[in-house]
Design an enzyme around this catalytic site. Structure first.
Site, PDB file in Angstrom:
ATOM      1  CG  ASP A 231     -17.960  85.962  49.735  1.00  0.00           C
ATOM      2  OD1 ASP A 231     -18.814  86.350  50.551  1.00  0.00           O
ATOM      3  OD2 ASP A 231     -17.663  86.587  48.707  1.00  0.00           O
ATOM      4  CD  GLU A 232     -12.338  81.142  51.567  1.00  0.00           C
ATOM      5  OE1 GLU A 232     -11.798  80.503  52.499  1.00  0.00           O
ATOM      6  OE2 GLU A 232     -11.703  81.654  50.632  1.00  0.00           O
TER       7      GLU A 232
END
Length: 288
Positions: A231-232
């Site tokens: 999620d980055e």
């Protein structure tokens, strides 16, 4: 007077040196192409230049091969990485999903109504729940269950489907599985994920319930390219909405899902319209 036709899209990036804008716009004028929209950005941190142009050929005998051959000579002087996209090009898109259907429903509606200039060719899921929705749209649906023991085997099947359907973009429309490092590398730059964005961040099960217990005043969503940092990945689009004490956990979930679907749509639209450039771990996104 410019001819009213769908625009071609030209994009390029290169080192920041004098003449980058001129080499593109001068060629456009000399070739008889009307520049209908232009965005450029010079990043002083990375030392890179980015440009996107929508143009309308004014000559009826416009030829894509001629454009590429003529401009390639000029681009070489600037070590320019560039592309030309035809007006009728519809990227082939594979959608991956688990059980939540709000993002999938939204993407299929916008695909069906022409709001997204894409061709959704296949839907892949680790659950059978949304097969009827795919069938209603006439899109092949593949149920590929996954466990910790079968993860790599399942991902190999996903890769095979991506290749079989000549997929240009993979959209993770609430696909609730962490991709393996090798899968992330395989999809680098051509897979978009959506997830909730809450401040402070809440990880693990029932994040919206955790957020409600802390009395959050804002909910949101982030759409980004997939990479090996969970999620980055490089961010394409984000959305937020203010909430207050009167919103219960179920209200936060509903608002979060609304933001997720709109944010994912915006990210996919920017990607297929060639408005997004990878710039290291960041992105350059030219608005429409």
């Amino acid at each position: 007077m410019k001819l009213k036709t769908a625009p071609w899209i030209f994009t390029a990036s290169c080192p920041s040196i004098i003449g980058t804008v001129d080499v593109v716009t001068r060629y456009m004028a000399q070739a008889g192409n009307y520049v209908d929209e232009i965005h450029s950005f010079d990043d002083r941190e990375s030392g890179l230049f980015f440009i996107r142009i929508e143009f309308l050929p004014q000559n009826a005998d416009f030829n894509e091969a001629t454009f590429k051959a003529e401009f390639a000579e000029r681009a070489a002087e600037f070590s320019m990485d560039w592309s030309l996209t035809a007006p009728n090009h519809k990227p082939k898109v594979a959608i991956m999903v688990s059980k939540y259907d709000h993002c999938l429903n939204d993407l299929l509606y916008r695909f069906r109504t022409g709001q997204l200039n894409i061709d959704v060719t296949v839907i892949i899921s680790n659950h059978p729940d949304l097969e009827d929705l795919a069938k209603w749209h006439g899109i092949p649906y593949y149920h590929l269950p996954i466990t910790a023991e079968t993860k790599l085997e399942q991902e190999a099947k996903v890769r095979a489907l991506i290749e079989e359907y000549d997929t240009e973009l993979v959209v993770l429309a609430r696909y609730m599985q962490v991709l393996s490092p090798s899968m992330c590398e395989y999809l680098d730059g051509r897979a978009i994920n959506i997830h909730h964005s809450l401040l402070p961040g809440f990880k693990g099960a029932r994040p919206y319930h955790q957020a409600w217990e802390k009395g959050v005043k804002m909910v949101g969503a982030t759409a980004h390219y997939v990479n090996n940092d969970l999620d980055e990945g490089p961010i394409i689009s984000q959305g937020i909405q203010v909430v207050n004490h009167a919103h219960y956990a179920e209200d936060l979930i509903a608002k979060g899902q609304d933001i997720e679907r709109v944010t994912l749509f915006n990210a996919v639209k920017c990607h297929v319209e060639k408005r997004v450039f990878l710039n290291g771990k960041r992105t350059v996104v030219f608005g429409g």
